[in-house]
Design a protein around this motif. Structure first.
Motif, PDB file in Angstrom:
ATOM      1  N   CYS A  22      50.857  46.697  36.663  1.00 55.30           N
ATOM      2  CA  CYS A  22      51.483  47.805  37.372  1.00 55.30           C
ATOM      3  C   CYS A  22      52.816  48.100  36.694  1.00 55.30           C
ATOM      4  O   CYS A  22      53.604  47.178  36.450  1.00 55.30           O
ATOM      5  CB  CYS A  22      51.705  47.490  38.843  1.00 55.30           C
ATOM      6  N   TRP A  41      55.153  49.793  38.049  1.00 57.72           N
ATOM      7  CA  TRP A  41      56.147  50.024  39.091  1.00 57.72           C
ATOM      8  C   TRP A  41      56.581  48.714  39.734  1.00 57.72           C
ATOM      9  O   TRP A  41      55.918  47.685  39.590  1.00 57.72           O
ATOM     10  CB  TRP A  41      55.592  50.977  40.150  1.00 57.72           C
ATOM     11  N   ARG A  42      57.673  48.786  40.458  1.00 62.94           N
ATOM     12  CA  ARG A  42      58.200  47.610  41.162  1.00 62.94           C
ATOM     13  C   ARG A  42      58.664  48.030  42.550  1.00 62.94           C
ATOM     14  O   ARG A  42      59.851  47.971  42.881  1.00 62.94           O
ATOM     15  CB  ARG A  42      59.367  46.989  40.356  1.00 62.94           C
ATOM     16  N   CYS A  43      57.724  48.473  43.351  1.00 74.52           N
ATOM     17  CA  CYS A  43      58.070  48.924  44.704  1.00 74.52           C
ATOM     18  C   CYS A  43      58.700  47.765  45.474  1.00 74.52           C
ATOM     19  O   CYS A  43      58.175  46.645  45.438  1.00 74.52           O
ATOM     20  CB  CYS A  43      56.811  49.386  45.439  1.00 74.52           C
ATOM     21  N   PHE A  90      58.546  46.961  48.439  1.00 75.91           N
ATOM     22  CA  PHE A  90      57.696  46.435  49.522  1.00 75.91           C
ATOM     23  C   PHE A  90      56.410  45.823  48.994  1.00 75.91           C
ATOM     24  O   PHE A  90      55.498  45.542  49.762  1.00 75.91           O
ATOM     25  CB  PHE A  90      57.361  47.565  50.509  1.00 75.91           C
ATOM     26  N   CYS A  91      56.329  45.576  47.681  1.00 77.67           N
ATOM     27  CA  CYS A  91      55.072  45.126  47.069  1.00 77.67           C
ATOM     28  C   CYS A  91      54.696  43.706  47.500  1.00 77.67           C
ATOM     29  O   CYS A  91      55.483  42.779  47.367  1.00 77.67           O
ATOM     30  CB  CYS A  91      55.189  45.177  45.551  1.00 77.67           C
ATOM     31  N   ASN A 100      51.928  42.473  46.126  1.00 73.47           N
ATOM     32  CA  ASN A 100      51.017  42.086  45.050  1.00 73.47           C
ATOM     33  C   ASN A 100      51.755  41.834  43.741  1.00 73.47           C
ATOM     34  O   ASN A 100      51.244  42.172  42.667  1.00 73.47           O
ATOM     35  CB  ASN A 100      49.956  43.186  44.827  1.00 73.47           C
ATOM     36  N   GLN A 126      51.315  42.299  38.879  1.00 80.28           N
ATOM     37  CA  GLN A 126      52.072  43.294  38.117  1.00 80.28           C
ATOM     38  C   GLN A 126      51.991  43.110  36.605  1.00 80.28           C
ATOM     39  O   GLN A 126      52.235  44.037  35.851  1.00 80.28           O
ATOM     40  CB  GLN A 126      53.535  43.288  38.578  1.00 80.28           C
ATOM     41  N   GLY A 179      44.707  47.555  43.016  1.00 81.80           N
ATOM     42  CA  GLY A 179      45.616  46.900  42.097  1.00 81.80           C
ATOM     43  C   GLY A 179      46.727  46.168  42.817  1.00 81.80           C
ATOM     44  O   GLY A 179      46.610  45.891  44.003  1.00 81.80           O
ATOM     45  N   GLY A 180      47.785  46.063  42.018  1.00 80.68           N
ATOM     46  CA  GLY A 180      48.126  46.636  40.731  1.00 80.68           C
ATOM     47  C   GLY A 180      47.953  48.154  40.696  1.00 80.68           C
ATOM     48  O   GLY A 180      47.849  48.816  41.704  1.00 80.68           O
ATOM     49  N   LYS A 240      54.900  57.391  47.822  1.00 78.06           N
ATOM     50  CA  LYS A 240      55.923  56.373  48.060  1.00 78.06           C
ATOM     51  C   LYS A 240      57.194  56.904  48.720  1.00 78.06           C
ATOM     52  O   LYS A 240      57.936  56.130  49.329  1.00 78.06           O
ATOM     53  CB  LYS A 240      56.318  55.714  46.735  1.00 78.06           C
TER      54      LYS A 240
HETATM   55  S1  SF4 Z   1      51.112  47.038  42.896  1.00 82.28           S
HETATM   56 FE1  SF4 Z   1      51.399  48.823  44.236  1.00 82.28          FE
HETATM   57  S2  SF4 Z   1      53.039  48.245  45.663  1.00 82.28           S
HETATM   58 FE2  SF4 Z   1      53.080  46.776  43.936  1.00 82.28          FE
HETATM   59  S3  SF4 Z   1      54.590  47.601  42.499  1.00 82.28           S
HETATM   60 FE3  SF4 Z   1      52.578  48.388  41.888  1.00 82.28          FE
HETATM   61  S4  SF4 Z   1      52.343  50.380  42.928  1.00 82.28           S
HETATM   62 FE4  SF4 Z   1      54.032  49.262  43.914  1.00 82.28          FE
END
Ligand code: SF4
Length: 233
Positions: free
Chosen positions: A30, A32-34, A36-37, A39, A43, A74-75, A124
């Motif tokens: 992934c 991104w680094r949300c 609230f992740c 998972n 990543q 995912g991811g 998001k």
């Molecule tokens: S896996 Fe989903 S929630 Fe986690 S960082 Fe990536 S997009 Fe964001």
């Protein structure tokens, strides 16, 4: 085909593809680094895992007639270049295909859209560059998201949009802003997901997380303006 990196598997799910009995495969990677992740383990592509694509395919062969669908989650599934081949391999077994994505990579989304039957598309934040950047942990990808969402709307593929209501980055009024943007675009199905605090978040209370759902005017507006709207807790 054994070159796609898998970080996890759910062999039986009633919630990942609405109305279908599914198995879900969680792709590694992934961008991104949300904040609230839940998972974070997914990543990084190539991280050691005991999940092997070929074994998952062998498992699916034993589930023909028992499962309706396979969901690629995912991811961010769009990250890996071998996603279209993996989807085709599963389709050939007779399963319908679901995809969970944030729309990060329109060029890959374009390739896989003709192969999928349903998409769960994560929204998001309000569609403002800085807000989106904050919500995904720093990447400047709002334009990618909007391109993918417009592509999805034009494709005719069944889909829903959903937003995780993290009170650390969203206000109640932001949900209305997002809802108005989606409604204007013609989105019919929208869902709010309650934020479950990640382990390092020791200050967010349940009341903080619930505030989005305690606003009668907001919920009424969302119910009136989407064919399907609900809150997932
Ligand atoms: S896996 Fe989903 S929630 Fe986690 S960082 Fe990536 S997009 Fe964001």
């Amino acid at each position: 085909m054994n070159t796609i990196n898998v970080g996890g598997v759910e062999q039986f799910s009633l919630v990942d593809f609405p109305g279908k009995v599914a198995a879900s495969v969680f792709m590694q990677g992934c961008p991104w680094r949300c904040p609230f992740c839940h998972n974070a383990d997914l990543q990084t592509v190539g991280k050691d895992t005991h999940f092997i694509w070929g074994k998952f395919v062998e498992f699916l062969k034993t589930r023909k007639g028992l499962l309706d669908a396979v969901v690629f989650s995912g991811g961010e599934p769009l990250l890996q270049d071998t996603l279209p081949a993996a989807i085709k391999e599963v389709k050939e077994l007779g399963f319908i295909i679901g995809l969970h994505t944030g729309g990060y990579r329109p060029s890959m989304f374009k390739q896989v859209l003709p192969l999928v039957d349903w998409v769960g598309f994560d929204i998001k934040a309000p569609f403002e560059v800085e807000r989106y950047r904050q919500a995904i942990g720093g990447a400047d990808h709002l334009a990618h998201v909007l391109e993918s969402l417009d592509m999805l709307l034009a494709s005719g593929v069944d889909f829903e949009c959903r937003t995780t209501c993290d009170p650390r980055i969203l206000e109640v009024k932001d949900i209305l802003t997002i809802g108005e943007s989606l409604h204007k675009k013609g989105v019919k199905n929208y869902y709010l997901q309650k934020y479950r605090p990640i382990p390092s978040d020791t200050t967010t209370t349940d009341a903080d997380c619930e505030k989005f759902f305690d606003s009668p005017d907001l919920i009424k507006w969302l119910r009136e303006n989407f064919a399907n709207f609900d809150i997932r807790k």
